[in-house]
Design a protein around this motif. Structure first.
Motif, PDB file in Angstrom:
ATOM      1  N   PHE A  76      -3.146 -46.246 -18.962  1.00  0.00           N
ATOM      2  CA  PHE A  76      -3.245 -46.258 -17.508  1.00  0.00           C
ATOM      3  C   PHE A  76      -4.560 -46.867 -17.032  1.00  0.00           C
ATOM      4  N   SER A  77      -5.638 -46.635 -17.762  1.00  0.00           N
ATOM      5  CA  SER A  77      -6.907 -47.252 -17.369  1.00  0.00           C
ATOM      6  C   SER A  77      -6.816 -48.778 -17.476  1.00  0.00           C
ATOM      7  N   LEU A  78      -6.086 -49.277 -18.477  1.00  0.00           N
ATOM      8  CA  LEU A  78      -5.906 -50.725 -18.603  1.00  0.00           C
ATOM      9  C   LEU A  78      -5.007 -51.269 -17.492  1.00  0.00           C
ATOM     10  N   PHE A  79      -3.976 -50.505 -17.127  1.00  0.00           N
ATOM     11  CA  PHE A  79      -3.123 -50.885 -15.993  1.00  0.00           C
ATOM     12  C   PHE A  79      -3.970 -51.001 -14.734  1.00  0.00           C
ATOM     13  N   LEU A  80      -4.819 -49.990 -14.485  1.00  0.00           N
ATOM     14  CA  LEU A  80      -5.664 -49.992 -13.298  1.00  0.00           C
ATOM     15  C   LEU A  80      -6.642 -51.161 -13.322  1.00  0.00           C
ATOM     16  N   GLN A  81      -7.284 -51.379 -14.469  1.00  0.00           N
ATOM     17  CA  GLN A  81      -8.289 -52.435 -14.558  1.00  0.00           C
ATOM     18  C   GLN A  81      -7.681 -53.844 -14.589  1.00  0.00           C
ATOM     19  N   TYR A  82      -6.416 -53.937 -14.905  1.00  0.00           N
ATOM     20  CA  TYR A  82      -5.706 -55.216 -14.815  1.00  0.00           C
ATOM     21  C   TYR A  82      -5.656 -55.676 -13.354  1.00  0.00           C
ATOM     22  N   HIS A  83      -5.444 -54.713 -12.451  1.00  0.00           N
ATOM     23  CA  HIS A  83      -5.298 -55.030 -11.023  1.00  0.00           C
ATOM     24  C   HIS A  83      -6.584 -54.859 -10.224  1.00  0.00           C
ATOM     25  N   MET A  84      -7.464 -53.952 -10.670  1.00  0.00           N
ATOM     26  CA  MET A  84      -8.619 -53.556  -9.863  1.00  0.00           C
ATOM     27  C   MET A  84      -9.908 -53.589 -10.682  1.00  0.00           C
ATOM     28  N   GLU A  85     -11.007 -53.792  -9.998  1.00  0.00           N
ATOM     29  CA  GLU A  85     -12.323 -53.594 -10.598  1.00  0.00           C
ATOM     30  C   GLU A  85     -12.728 -52.147 -10.301  1.00  0.00           C
ATOM     31  N   THR A  86     -13.020 -51.384 -11.338  1.00  0.00           N
ATOM     32  CA  THR A  86     -13.294 -49.957 -11.160  1.00  0.00           C
ATOM     33  C   THR A  86     -14.779 -49.653 -11.319  1.00  0.00           C
ATOM     34  N   GLU A  87     -15.245 -48.666 -10.538  1.00  0.00           N
ATOM     35  CA  GLU A  87     -16.650 -48.260 -10.604  1.00  0.00           C
ATOM     36  C   GLU A  87     -16.759 -46.748 -10.427  1.00  0.00           C
ATOM     37  N   TYR A  88     -17.379 -46.123 -11.393  1.00  0.00           N
ATOM     38  CA  TYR A  88     -17.649 -44.679 -11.330  1.00  0.00           C
ATOM     39  C   TYR A  88     -18.905 -44.490 -10.482  1.00  0.00           C
ATOM     40  N   LEU A  89     -18.806 -43.715  -9.388  1.00  0.00           N
ATOM     41  CA  LEU A  89     -19.920 -43.638  -8.454  1.00  0.00           C
ATOM     42  C   LEU A  89     -20.792 -42.390  -8.621  1.00  0.00           C
ATOM     43  N   PHE A  90     -20.258 -41.196  -8.380  1.00  0.00           N
ATOM     44  CA  PHE A  90     -21.105 -40.001  -8.484  1.00  0.00           C
ATOM     45  C   PHE A  90     -20.252 -38.756  -8.685  1.00  0.00           C
TER      46      PHE A  90
ATOM     47  N   VAL B 227     -13.362 -27.419 -12.781  1.00  0.00           N
ATOM     48  CA  VAL B 227     -13.944 -28.617 -13.381  1.00  0.00           C
ATOM     49  C   VAL B 227     -14.753 -29.392 -12.350  1.00  0.00           C
ATOM     50  N   THR B 228     -15.603 -30.283 -12.844  1.00  0.00           N
ATOM     51  CA  THR B 228     -16.379 -31.166 -11.982  1.00  0.00           C
ATOM     52  C   THR B 228     -15.507 -32.333 -11.510  1.00  0.00           C
ATOM     53  N   SER B 229     -15.758 -32.778 -10.309  1.00  0.00           N
ATOM     54  CA  SER B 229     -15.050 -33.924  -9.746  1.00  0.00           C
ATOM     55  C   SER B 229     -15.978 -35.134  -9.727  1.00  0.00           C
ATOM     56  N   ALA B 230     -15.423 -36.295  -9.422  1.00  0.00           N
ATOM     57  CA  ALA B 230     -16.226 -37.515  -9.335  1.00  0.00           C
ATOM     58  C   ALA B 230     -15.538 -38.500  -8.409  1.00  0.00           C
ATOM     59  N   VAL B 231     -16.328 -39.398  -7.865  1.00  0.00           N
ATOM     60  CA  VAL B 231     -15.790 -40.434  -6.971  1.00  0.00           C
ATOM     61  C   VAL B 231     -15.638 -41.731  -7.746  1.00  0.00           C
ATOM     62  N   LEU B 232     -14.443 -42.296  -7.664  1.00  0.00           N
ATOM     63  CA  LEU B 232     -14.108 -43.563  -8.303  1.00  0.00           C
ATOM     64  C   LEU B 232     -13.754 -44.571  -7.223  1.00  0.00           C
ATOM     65  N   ARG B 233     -14.332 -45.747  -7.304  1.00  0.00           N
ATOM     66  CA  ARG B 233     -14.006 -46.818  -6.351  1.00  0.00           C
ATOM     67  C   ARG B 233     -13.338 -47.963  -7.098  1.00  0.00           C
ATOM     68  N   CYS B 234     -12.217 -48.416  -6.571  1.00  0.00           N
ATOM     69  CA  CYS B 234     -11.453 -49.510  -7.166  1.00  0.00           C
ATOM     70  C   CYS B 234     -11.277 -50.609  -6.126  1.00  0.00           C
ATOM     71  N   VAL B 235     -11.642 -51.822  -6.482  1.00  0.00           N
ATOM     72  CA  VAL B 235     -11.515 -52.971  -5.576  1.00  0.00           C
ATOM     73  C   VAL B 235     -10.509 -53.943  -6.167  1.00  0.00           C
TER      74      VAL B 235
END
Length: 284
Positions: free
Chosen positions: A170-184, A197-205
């Motif tokens: 799934f990460s490859l599917f996402l990165q095929y279409h989008m540029e992903t960035e782990y923010l905070f 659990v801890t959460s995090a913000v992910l930005r996909c362009v």
């Protein structure tokens, strides 16, 4: 109204007779800095139409409304609709749409609601629907970016470098279409109730074009998914179980023809590797 203040939230929810639903994965933010940071990370401005999923009582919605041209928030829980009618009353550019985002035609919704605006997504997603919702958003090409608050472990996996053991199909599917960035990160104590659990913000362009060029996209993703079918096994063994009509020797020869070791595992391949392998397999 401070929508992240504990007493305000308690009084608001009590007034409307609201009770948290575990099945809907409801966790409301109680630190005003967090929705502000998420909204800022989305880069929403007056030229954007923002789709939000699961607004809760609206702290992120309010931050987005102060930045974007329009915000459309889809809420499944009908008991939150009167709450949102109260909390979003000061924001004329916010529209609450009752319903299940998985059942909505998002292309049609964006075309209707965001005329003349750039459609983007910003949401605090329930953990239990992260993958299906992200899949639908990626497959709705009008959305230029997707900024989501999700489980930290999932965000790390989806932004993992290609060819690392942290990634997956799934990460490859996402990165095929989008540029992903782990923010905070966002720790559990920033929510009510606090998740485990801890959460995090992910930005996909969205990329202007897919990360790699493939001759047959459906077959390409069949190979990608097949490579992770038996994750602890070699790529040869995993693909021989996933691809009917291909013997182990054919698969081994295709792998070697791509300059890869016959003992390689699927998690070690990049999108470019998979593109070459899919083409090599198609030629056999």
């Amino acid at each position: 109204m401070n929508l992240c203040d504990y007493n305000t939230i308690r009084d608001l929810l009590g007034r409307h007779g609201f009770h948290f639903s575990k099945s809907m994965g409801q966790n409301f933010l109680i630190d005003p800095a967090v929705p502000a940071d998420i909204a800022a990370s989305s880069q929403a401005d007056t030229g954007c139409g923002v789709l939000e999923i699961g607004p809760g009582i609206g702290p992120l919605t309010a931050e987005l409304a102060q930045r974007a041209g329009k915000v459309v928030s889809v809420e499944l829980d009908k008991s939150l609709l009167p709450v949102l009618a109260e909390t979003m009353a000061p924001y004329p550019n916010v529209e609450i749409v009752p319903g299940d985002v998985m059942k909505l035609d998002l292309t049609a919704l964006a075309a209707e609601k965001f005329q003349g605006l750039h459609p983007i997504v910003c949401a605090n997603l329930p953990y239990n629907i992260t993958t299906p919702v992200l899949t639908k958003l990626v497959e709705t090409p009008c959305f230029e970016s997707v900024t989501v608050l999700i489980q930290k472990e999932v965000a790390q996996r989806l932004s993992a470098p290609q060819g690392s053991s942290d990634g997956g199909s799934f990460s490859l599917f996402l990165q095929y279409h989008m540029e992903t960035e782990y923010l905070f990160d966002v720790p559990p104590e920033k929510f009510l109730p606090a998740p485990k659990v801890t959460s995090a913000v992910l930005r996909c362009v969205r990329r202007e074009k897919p990360a790699v060029e493939v001759a047959d996209e459906a077959f390409f993703f069949k190979v990608v998914r097949g490579a992770f079918l038996l994750r602890r096994k070699t790529l040869v063994n995993s693909l021989s179980s996933a691809l009917s009509g291909y013997g182990k020797e054919d698969i081994r020869e295709a792998i070697v023809s791509c300059g890869l070791s016959p003992e390689v595992r699927g998690e070690q391949l990049t999108l470019a590797d998979f593109a070459r392998l899919a083409d090599a397999l198609r030629d056999r």
